[in-house]
Design an enzyme around this catalytic site. Structure first.
Site, PDB file in Angstrom:
ATOM      1  N   CYS A   1      -1.508 -26.329 -20.976  1.00 48.54           N
ATOM      2  CA  CYS A   1      -0.726 -27.414 -20.367  1.00 48.54           C
ATOM      3  C   CYS A   1      -0.151 -26.954 -19.024  1.00 48.54           C
ATOM      4  CB  CYS A   1       0.355 -27.879 -21.337  1.00 48.54           C
ATOM      5  SG  CYS A   1       1.003 -29.506 -20.932  1.00 48.54           S
TER       6      CYS A   1
ATOM      7  N   GLU B   1      -2.907 -25.579 -30.026  1.00 48.53           N
ATOM      8  CA  GLU B   1      -2.180 -24.949 -31.144  1.00 48.53           C
ATOM      9  C   GLU B   1      -1.809 -25.945 -32.237  1.00 48.53           C
ATOM     10  OE1 GLU B   1       0.956 -25.720 -27.857  1.00 48.53           O
ATOM     11  OE2 GLU B   1      -1.112 -25.043 -27.973  1.00 48.53           O
TER      12      GLU B   1
ATOM     13  N   HIS C   1      -2.976 -29.259 -25.968  1.00 49.18           N
ATOM     14  CA  HIS C   1      -2.257 -28.249 -26.772  1.00 49.18           C
ATOM     15  C   HIS C   1      -3.082 -27.914 -28.012  1.00 49.18           C
ATOM     16  CE1 HIS C   1       1.703 -28.195 -24.756  1.00 49.18           C
ATOM     17  NE2 HIS C   1       1.404 -29.425 -24.416  1.00 49.18           N
TER      18      HIS C   1
END
Length: 592
Positions: free
Chosen positions: A400, A529, A527
């Site tokens: 990001c 994750e 993102h």
């Protein structure tokens, strides 16, 4: 009938209700049941989107763009499910819906009160949301685990406790049970385990009309039998209903800890659930993971260069994604937290010790990760870190904001645009390499953010990240940002070997960057994750760890076939535990 399990907490907040709720869900799911989860937060904010990470930890983003409490991240990772924004219920959402109804005249002139109107709204929300399918097979869940945030006795959680007091009679006793998580302190002076806080907390809960069925005691060492019996006597439960949840080496051990103390057997009797008692294979996977994480010998260190480094929950999902990847390549992860502001030349004047310590940490790490963030503070420090990673050929992953700053760094130091910046930080820049490209969602608060699941198309075949994703043509990942790389300046970068290998469907938004002639220099606008799972690590993070451990080239030459994603069988992702254990074995990635 839907079975509801309410998890409440006493004595202190942050006691581990989230992990315990997830673990209870996990052991029930391993019995072949479909499980969903709801998190209730008693604060007045509508959602977690406006919080600083120092308030409640990171903001977790869901597929539908919901910005929610990080506990929903735990549920998704433990149960391998996909939740929606309505799985996070806040006081703000409830009051907003009731006030909107009142303005529309739905209450027909009645006085609108906390009881019954607010409490009814809470119960209706829970019943409706519990039915929403969360597994890939779109089956309605059979069990709903509800975690009530905060501590029993808080003024703000009173309407919720009252709602569940009524709810237990509406759905009948055999369909509702309460797990109360409490603290057993062990003062160092005497070293004995104290039960008084738990007694008080259970008494308070029972005074409010909820009687706990299981008392889960959080303690640093295993509970002594005499303590268990004392809690049983004063808290109106059998000794078998007192469960010890002591500190363990990894959170993957918590489901095993609960399973070993007969929690499944108790819940199946108490809630009248038809559960087979045969050994469950899904838990074998958890046992393998926790054994494996305890046995790791090789180390790999990652420098996490961010601005919220004082509180590790600010980057909860990032740390988890790194852990999943480290586990997949059999390395013990060491995260070095670096406050990016300390890397800036101004710190050298103000506090030279902190400056040199920060640089020492950065230089000694095997890989560098710059996660997302908002605001200008610390951005120059991150750019210095990225410059170091690029010049020293250190493995780097930018997520990001981390990707956007990698673009700024390259523009300044390779293209020679000294004032290159994001318009977020310098609106007057002559070289705005990152600009505001809002997605307009009319009628929504904060409606200019690009939130939730979006598709990224790979534009080239020889991208490292594409190979890590199993040579996929596109990937769907979750976003949370307003600013984008300026597409008009794209060609300047690509001439110098800084390639935009992934773009959105329209080709207007740059999603993935890679640098030629570098072991691993990758930036992603999304993102990754948020979708990482213990057995299915997120590819960008896996690439970072492989590169940091010096194993990336060998892994790519073997065609990425050792990817843990491939060995995690399709069936074990759903609630059926019948997949063969052999398919769940994590492969060890070695240098051959």
């Amino acid at each position: 009938m839907m079975k509801y399990i309410l998890v409440t907490g006493g004595v202190i907040s942050g006691i581990g209700k989230g992990i315990i709720a997830s673990s209870v869900g996990t052991i029930l799911k391993s019995c072949g049941l479909h499980v969903t989860a709801i998190k209730i937060d008693p604060y007045i904010n509508i959602d977690a989107g406006t919080f600083s990470p120092y308030e409640h930890g990171e903001v977790f983003v869901l597929d539908d763009g919901g910005e929610v409490d990080l506990d929903l991240g735990n549920y998704e990772r433990f149960l391998d499910i996909r939740l929606t924004r309505d799985n996070n219920l806040t006081t703000g959402k409830i009051y907003q819906s009731v006030i909107n109804k009142e303005r529309r005249g739905d209450y027909l002139g009645k006085t609108v009160q906390v009881v019954p109107h607010i409490t009814d709204a809470i119960q209706e929300w829970v019943v409706k949301q519990a039915k929403v399918p969360v597994d890939d097979d779109d089956v309605e869940p059979q069990v709903c685990v509800i975690e009530l945030g905060g501590t029993v006795g808080d003024i703000e959680s009173m309407p919720f406790i009252e709602a569940f007091r009524q709810f237990q009679f509406k759905v009948k006793r055999e369909n509702f049970c309460n797990i109360h998580v409490s603290l057993i302190p062990q003062p160092s002076a005497t070293g004995e385990q104290k039960t008084k806080p738990t007694q008080n907390s259970v008494r308070e809960l029972r005074g409010l009309g909820l009687s706990p069925d299981l008392i889960m005691c959080r303690c640093s060492t295993a509970l002594e039998n005499s303590v268990k019996e004392k809690i049983s006597m004063f808290c109106h439960v059998e000794p078998e209903q007192v469960i010890c949840v002591h500190d363990v080496s990894s959170i993957y051990r918590v489901p095993l800890l609960l399973e070993n103390q007969g929690v499944v057997g108790y819940l199946s009797r108490r809630l009248n659930m038809p559960i087979e008692t045969k050994p469950r294979k899904m838990l074998t996977k958890w046992k393998e993971m926790s054994d494996r994480s305890d046995r790791l010998l090789e180390h790999c260190s990652i420098a996490l260069v961010g601005k919220y480094t004082k509180f590790s929950d600010s980057y909860a999902s990032v740390i988890k994604a790194l852990e999943h990847s480290a586990l997949a390549i059999s390395h013990k992860l060491e995260v070095k937290y670096i406050d990016s502001a300390y890397l800036e030349p101004s710190t050298l004047q103000e506090d030279p010790v902190k400056y040199h310590e920060a640089w020492q940490k950065l230089c000694s790490a095997d890989g560098i990760l710059v996660p997302g963030g908002f605001g200008v503070r610390g951005t120059e420090g991150k750019i210095h870190a990225i410059n170091w990673a690029r010049n020293q050929k250190k493995p780097f992953l930018g997520v990001c904001l981390g990707m956007q700053l990698a673009v700024c760094e390259f523009a300044r130091n390779t293209l020679g645009w000294k004032d290159a910046n994001s318009t977020e930080f310098d609106p007057e820049s002559k070289h705005p390499v990152v600009i505001d490209m809002p997605e307009h969602n009319p009628g929504q608060m904060g409606g200019t953010m690009r939130l939730g699941k979006r598709r990224t198309i790979f534009k080239t075949n020889n991208s490292v990240l594409r190979k890590l994703y199993g040579d996929a043509e596109y990937v769907d990942e979750r976003h949370r940002h307003r600013f984008e790389v300026n597409p008009e300046l794209k060609s300047h970068f690509e001439e110098k070997g800084f390639r935009f290998v992934g773009q959105d469907v329209e080709g207007e938004r740059m999603e993935v960057i890679e640098l030629d002639d570098h072991p691993y220099f990758v930036g992603v606008q999304y993102h990754p994750e948020f979708t990482s799972r213990p057995i299915k690590p997120s590819p960008p993070y896996l690439g970072l760890l492989l590169a940091s451990a010096g194993k990336l080239q060998g892994y790519l030459q073997k065609g990425c076939r050792l990817s843990p994603r491939d060995t995690y069988s399709d069936r074990s992702g759903s609630s059926t535990p019948d997949s063969e254990i052999s398919e769940l074995k994590l492969p060890s990635i070695t240098n051959e």
